[in-house]
Design a protein around this motif. Structure first.
Motif, PDB file in Angstrom:
ATOM      1  N   GLU A 177       0.780  -1.127  -0.060  1.00  0.00           N
ATOM      2  CA  GLU A 177       0.049  -0.006   0.032  1.00  0.00           C
ATOM      3  C   GLU A 177       0.872   1.350   0.044  1.00  0.00           C
ATOM      4  O   GLU A 177       1.584   1.258   1.111  1.00  0.00           O
ATOM      5  CB  GLU A 177      -0.833  -0.013   1.281  1.00  0.00           C
ATOM      6  N   TRP A 178       0.841   1.974  -0.879  1.00  0.00           N
ATOM      7  CA  TRP A 178       1.521   3.372  -1.377  1.00  0.00           C
ATOM      8  C   TRP A 178       0.953   4.303  -1.197  1.00  0.00           C
ATOM      9  O   TRP A 178      -0.303   4.485  -1.985  1.00  0.00           O
ATOM     10  CB  TRP A 178       2.424   3.126  -2.491  1.00  0.00           C
ATOM     11  N   HIS A 187       2.408   7.149   3.233  1.00  0.00           N
ATOM     12  CA  HIS A 187       3.451   6.030   3.682  1.00  0.00           C
ATOM     13  C   HIS A 187       3.755   5.048   2.988  1.00  0.00           C
ATOM     14  O   HIS A 187       2.857   4.898   1.858  1.00  0.00           O
ATOM     15  CB  HIS A 187       2.632   5.607   4.937  1.00  0.00           C
ATOM     16  N   ARG A 189       3.202   0.770   3.048  1.00  0.00           N
ATOM     17  CA  ARG A 189       2.831  -0.304   3.969  1.00  0.00           C
ATOM     18  C   ARG A 189       2.761  -1.774   3.536  1.00  0.00           C
ATOM     19  O   ARG A 189       2.472  -1.726   2.239  1.00  0.00           O
ATOM     20  CB  ARG A 189       1.342  -0.112   4.618  1.00  0.00           C
ATOM     21  N   ALA A 202      -0.108   3.971  10.200  1.00  0.00           N
ATOM     22  CA  ALA A 202       1.139   3.856   9.818  1.00  0.00           C
ATOM     23  C   ALA A 202       2.194   3.911  10.734  1.00  0.00           C
ATOM     24  O   ALA A 202       3.163   3.487  10.587  1.00  0.00           O
ATOM     25  CB  ALA A 202       1.479   4.354   8.400  1.00  0.00           C
ATOM     26  N   ASP A 205       2.547   1.109  12.969  1.00  0.00           N
ATOM     27  CA  ASP A 205       2.656  -0.233  12.302  1.00  0.00           C
ATOM     28  C   ASP A 205       4.151  -0.515  12.055  1.00  0.00           C
ATOM     29  O   ASP A 205       4.575   0.052  10.856  1.00  0.00           O
ATOM     30  CB  ASP A 205       1.752  -0.239  10.924  1.00  0.00           C
ATOM     31  N   ALA A 208       5.122  -0.813   8.197  1.00  0.00           N
ATOM     32  CA  ALA A 208       4.921   0.484   7.648  1.00  0.00           C
ATOM     33  C   ALA A 208       5.819   1.462   7.599  1.00  0.00           C
ATOM     34  O   ALA A 208       6.484   1.308   8.990  1.00  0.00           O
ATOM     35  CB  ALA A 208       3.577   1.149   7.613  1.00  0.00           C
TER      36      ALA A 208
END
Length: 283
Positions: A177-178, A187, A189, A202, A205, A208
């Motif tokens: 995930e960008w 972020h 992730r 994020a 996490d 991330a």
């Protein structure tokens, strides 16, 4: 194309038309978007192209654009529509006086396109590794097989310090995930296959890294995300690669920072003891 090797040069890029692909070479000039400079060149197979458009641009220009098929390019899949128009690697901006020539190439391309739907595999090659970039709270590296996050004591949250530096084999991942560093809460992730709980914010996490002003710029973090995504799509789950032994000075610095968190009440006595033992075991 009817003539192999024909080149159409525009602002920031030149397109070379071949019988089975379009080779896009990006300039390295000071005004060229940094993402283009980072990409260098890209070969786009005709089977990866869904359509071609030619439109009027700003200030006496025309814009030739090819539309990649959904799922054909890991870069565009990772970007998920977040790129600004000026940073779109599939746009070629030309002076208006070249409109007739651009229209000729657009028509030639259209006659060769036979598919337009989604594809189940990437047809455009991902950026080559190894890749790395500095986020606000850590440094991310990728060698083609493993993603590593090394936290910065100046930016990482206490949750990430408790978790320690992270290492993820692509076989452990389900995707990436960008979120662009040009928007709030940008972020990168990593989406883990075995994740059972909804992802935390994020900055909390350990899977991330968080962007910030001057950290995780598009031209570094997006090719990184695309390379990881491509590796994930072509891998099968494998055991995680053990983290390498760390520098004793680095371990000492981390224990010192952990002690500061403990004194500030951000880490309990038990958490401090467990994490300190984990760090010492890595010597």
């Amino acid at each position: 194309m009817s003539r192999m090797g024909d080149v159409l040069a525009g602002f920031h890029a030149a397109w070379e038309f071949e019988s089975d692909s379009v080779l896009i070479r990006y300039e390295r000039g000071i005004r060229t978007p940094k993402l283009f400079q980072a990409l260098g060149e890209r070969r786009v197979p005709l089977e990866a192209i869904a359509g071609v458009t030619l439109t009027r641009g700003k200030r006496g220009t025309v814009v030739l654009r090819v539309e990649p098929r959904p799922g054909a390019d890991p870069l565009m899949e990772a970007a998920a529509g977040q790129l600004k128009e000026s940073g779109d690697p599939y746009r070629l901006v030309l002076p208006a006086e070249r409109e007739v020539l651009a229209e000729y190439y657009a028509d030639e391309l259209r006659t060769l396109l036979t598919e337009s739907g989604p594809v189940d595999r990437f047809l455009v090659k991902p950026p080559e590794g190894p890749l790395s970039f500095k986020a606000y709270d850590g440094k991310a590296t990728f060698d083609g097989r493993t993603v590593n996050f090394r936290w910065f004591w100046t930016g990482a949250s206490s949750a990430k310090w408790k978790a320690g530096d992270q290492s993820f084999s692509v076989g452990e991942l389900n995707g990436v995930e960008w979120r662009s560093p040009e928007v709030f809460e940008g972020h990168l992730r990593l989406l883990c296959r075995d994740a059972e709980m909804p992802a935390a914010q994020a900055d909390q996490d350990p899977a991330a890294v968080v962007f910030g002003l001057g950290y995780g710029p598009v031209h570094e973090s997006l090719p990184f995300a695309a390379a990881v995504l491509a590796a994930v799509r072509t891998s099968s789950p494998v055991a995680a690669v053990p983290a390498p032994r760390r520098d004793p000075a680095d371990i000492a610095e981390r224990i010192r920072h952990l002690g500061e968190l403990h004194q500030a009440g951000l880490v309990t006595d038990e958490e401090f003891s467990v994490k300190k033992a984990e760090l010492l075991s890595e010597l």
